[in-house]
Design an enzyme around this catalytic site. Structure first.
Site, PDB file in Angstrom:
ATOM      1  CG  HIS A 182    -133.369  33.343 108.131  1.00 14.19           C
ATOM      2  ND1 HIS A 182    -133.705  32.164 108.568  1.00 14.19           N
ATOM      3  CD2 HIS A 182    -134.402  34.242 107.907  1.00 14.19           C
ATOM      4  CE1 HIS A 182    -135.004  32.313 108.858  1.00 14.19           C
ATOM      5  NE2 HIS A 182    -135.454  33.356 108.556  1.00 14.19           N
TER       6      HIS A 182
ATOM      7  CG  ASN B 219    -138.580  31.564 108.580  1.00  8.97           C
ATOM      8  OD1 ASN B 219    -137.751  31.258 109.405  1.00  8.97           O
ATOM      9  ND2 ASN B 219    -138.922  32.695 108.040  1.00  8.97           N
TER      10      ASN B 219
ATOM     11  CB  CYS C  76    -134.802  35.220 111.227  1.00 13.53           C
ATOM     12  SG  CYS C  76    -136.603  34.800 111.515  1.00 13.53           S
TER      13      CYS C  76
HETATM   14  O1  UT7 Z   1    -137.917  34.996 108.854  1.00  9.07           O
HETATM   15  C1  UT7 Z   1    -138.568  36.286 108.589  1.00  9.07           C
HETATM   16  C2  UT7 Z   1    -138.385  36.727 107.281  1.00  9.07           C
HETATM   17  N1  UT7 Z   1    -139.717  36.644 106.549  1.00  9.07           N
HETATM   18  C3  UT7 Z   1    -139.520  36.682 105.434  1.00  9.07           C
HETATM   19  O2  UT7 Z   1    -138.324  36.792 104.712  1.00  9.07           O
HETATM   20  C4  UT7 Z   1    -140.746  36.809 104.460  1.00  9.07           C
HETATM   21  C5  UT7 Z   1    -140.494  37.508 103.233  1.00  9.07           C
HETATM   22  N2  UT7 Z   1    -141.517  37.729 102.503  1.00  9.07           N
HETATM   23  C6  UT7 Z   1    -142.004  36.613 101.717  1.00  9.07           C
HETATM   24  O3  UT7 Z   1    -141.511  35.547 101.765  1.00  9.07           O
HETATM   25  C7  UT7 Z   1    -143.312  36.856 100.730  1.00  9.07           C
HETATM   26  O4  UT7 Z   1    -143.573  38.075 100.716  1.00  9.07           O
HETATM   27  C8  UT7 Z   1    -144.476  35.921 100.918  1.00  9.07           C
HETATM   28  C9  UT7 Z   1    -144.166  34.371 100.667  1.00  9.07           C
HETATM   29  C10 UT7 Z   1    -144.744  35.975 102.530  1.00  9.07           C
HETATM   30  C11 UT7 Z   1    -145.649  36.172 100.093  1.00  9.07           C
HETATM   31  O5  UT7 Z   1    -145.514  36.260  98.817  1.00  9.07           O
HETATM   32  P1  UT7 Z   1    -145.850  37.495  97.976  1.00  9.07           P
HETATM   33  O6  UT7 Z   1    -145.495  37.116  96.426  1.00  9.07           O
HETATM   34  O7  UT7 Z   1    -145.365  38.626  98.567  1.00  9.07           O
HETATM   35  O8  UT7 Z   1    -147.287  37.241  98.009  1.00  9.07           O
HETATM   36  P2  UT7 Z   1    -148.258  38.528  98.458  1.00  9.07           P
HETATM   37  O9  UT7 Z   1    -148.229  38.555  99.982  1.00  9.07           O
HETATM   38  O10 UT7 Z   1    -148.358  39.666  97.692  1.00  9.07           O
HETATM   39  O11 UT7 Z   1    -149.916  37.869  98.117  1.00  9.07           O
HETATM   40  C12 UT7 Z   1    -149.992  37.599  96.654  1.00  9.07           C
HETATM   41  C13 UT7 Z   1    -151.607  37.059  96.795  1.00  9.07           C
HETATM   42  C14 UT7 Z   1    -152.575  37.859  97.677  1.00  9.07           C
HETATM   43  O12 UT7 Z   1    -153.769  37.586  96.918  1.00  9.07           O
HETATM   44  P3  UT7 Z   1    -154.226  38.871  96.190  1.00  9.07           P
HETATM   45  O13 UT7 Z   1    -154.256  39.954  97.369  1.00  9.07           O
HETATM   46  O14 UT7 Z   1    -153.359  39.191  94.939  1.00  9.07           O
HETATM   47  O15 UT7 Z   1    -155.641  38.327  95.608  1.00  9.07           O
HETATM   48  C15 UT7 Z   1    -152.640  37.112  98.812  1.00  9.07           C
HETATM   49  O16 UT7 Z   1    -153.854  36.880  99.349  1.00  9.07           O
HETATM   50  O17 UT7 Z   1    -151.421  35.718  97.316  1.00  9.07           O
HETATM   51  C16 UT7 Z   1    -152.330  35.489  98.139  1.00  9.07           C
HETATM   52  N3  UT7 Z   1    -151.557  34.558  99.340  1.00  9.07           N
HETATM   53  C17 UT7 Z   1    -152.095  33.308  99.272  1.00  9.07           C
HETATM   54  N4  UT7 Z   1    -152.536  32.431  98.192  1.00  9.07           N
HETATM   55  C18 UT7 Z   1    -152.468  31.120  98.385  1.00  9.07           C
HETATM   56  C19 UT7 Z   1    -151.058  34.733 100.342  1.00  9.07           C
HETATM   57  N5  UT7 Z   1    -150.793  33.721 101.089  1.00  9.07           N
HETATM   58  C20 UT7 Z   1    -151.274  32.691 100.263  1.00  9.07           C
HETATM   59  C21 UT7 Z   1    -151.203  31.453 100.547  1.00  9.07           C
HETATM   60  N6  UT7 Z   1    -152.000  30.508  99.502  1.00  9.07           N
HETATM   61  N7  UT7 Z   1    -150.532  30.512 101.356  1.00  9.07           N
END
Ligand code: UT7
Length: 313
Positions: A240, A270, A113
């Site tokens: 980004h 993204n 990215c």
């Molecule tokens: O270009 C490369 C750079 N990439 C980035 O900058 C990505 C950086 N990270 C992020 O943007 C965030 O960490 C994410 C958007 C990927 C995830 O957000 P988060 O607030 O960190 O969520 P999480 O991964 O901690 O997930 C929280 C919950 C989990 O459930 P439990 O374990 O709390 O029951 C996930 O399983 O949300 C769940 N979850 C979803 N639920 C509904 C994860 N993906 C989804 C989804 N829909 N698509």
């Protein structure tokens, strides 16, 4: 002193719009979850388009707007981690399609990215050795081809697209840049190429922490190098477009005025190396980004890598 003068930019997105609602029919997710966590409503996925089609569309547009022809291009770089082929490079295929001269320096680079800004820096550095005055710098991705569409942790985040810039060295200008890599951290991995189907694996929380740290740090370093007191001394900041929460968090930490940090991930998701040039093109077309403005750009992602640049448009 010398800096790139960005003569013009262009963009090309695939036609197919994929909404969160559409994805929620095949994976356990919702528009509410995706939008509140990322700021993304929809993205574009290639159907028949290739990465070369997107790169070519963006490059042609940028060259036409810059008023340059193949005879002016001495460097052609494509930032991508999702090329159509491991070889030939997308840059060489672009050379063929655009009819660029045989003496053109053509290659792809993979800084994920941060790829567009790595490309900008590299092209600017190579131009004195090129036999023609301008460089074409493209960010082009078909991330949908390396996504596991059953993994809700990643399949809602990315989109396909391309953005391009035509640049020339300008000895009367100066710019500030920062670059970095953390090869010891592999919180984003993309399998392949090989017999195993490609898929993105990401530790979202680790990448989020990395992103807010390096984006804020890069902006502070660029401001200090420029002698600026506040981010509000700038006209625009283009990060980004991975996640609106990353952008908003950094903007808040830096006490940025409303609207200084551009966001368009709601419509494209993204798009990795394409996200910054696509955003630049939208800003130019909207009349928001105009010659003479001071703009700061920051990219970050897989590698891990990051890059920032502060320059006058
Ligand atoms: O270009 C490369 C750079 N990439 C980035 O900058 C990505 C950086 N990270 C992020 O943007 C965030 O960490 C994410 C958007 C990927 C995830 O957000 P988060 O607030 O960190 O969520 P999480 O991964 O901690 O997930 C929280 C919950 C989990 O459930 P439990 O374990 O709390 O029951 C996930 O399983 O949300 C769940 N979850 C979803 N639920 C509904 C994860 N993906 C989804 C989804 N829909 N698509």
């Amino acid at each position: 002193m010398s800096a790139p003068h960005i003569l013009a930019v262009g963009r090309c997105l695939p036609n197919r719009v994929v909404t969160n609602e559409e994805l929620s029919r095949t994976v356990d997710t919702s528009d509410e979850w995706v939008f509140s966590r990322t700021g993304i409503h929809s993205r574009r996925f290639c159907e028949r388009e290739t990465g070369l089609d997107l790169a070519l569309g963006a490059a042609r547009q940028a060259m036409e707007r810059a008023g340059v022809t193949a005879a002016d291009i001495g460097v052609c770089l494509v930032g991508t981690f999702t090329p159509d082929h491991a070889s030939p490079s997308t840059a060489c295929l672009l050379q063929r399609e655009l009819g660029l001269g045989e003496d053109t320096i053509c290659f792809d680079l993979n800084a994920a990215c941060a790829g567009f800004l790595y490309g900008l820096k590299t092209a600017h550095a190579l131009l004195p050795d090129a036999s023609r005055p301008c460089a074409l710098v493209v960010g082009a991705e078909v991330i949908s081809r390396v996504m596991d569409m059953t993994d809700r942790n990643t399949c809602v985040l990315f989109g396909d697209g391309a953005g391009a810039a035509v640049i020339r060295r300008d000895e009367s200008r100066s710019w500030h840049t920062v670059f970095g890599s953390r090869g010891d951290q592999s919180s984003i991995r993309v399998q392949g190429p090989g017999p195993v189907p490609s898929a993105i694996h990401m530790d979202g929380k680790a990448v989020f922490r990395f992103a807010v740290e390096v984006v804020e740090g890069s902006i502070r370093r660029l401001l200090a190098a420029d002698g600026a007191e506040s981010v509000n001394d700038l006209d625009l900041v283009v990060c980004h477009q991975a996640n609106a929460r990353i952008v908003d968090y950094v903007a808040k930490r830096l006490k940025a005025r409303e609207g200084l940090f551009y966001k368009n991930m709601d419509r494209y998701g993204n798009t990795s190396a394409a996200s910054i040039p696509v955003a630049l093109d939208e800003l130019v077309q909207a009349g928001t980004l105009r010659p003479g403005m001071r703009i700061l750009m920051v990219g970050f992602g897989g590698g891990l890598t990051w890059a920032g640049a502060l320059l006058k448009w």
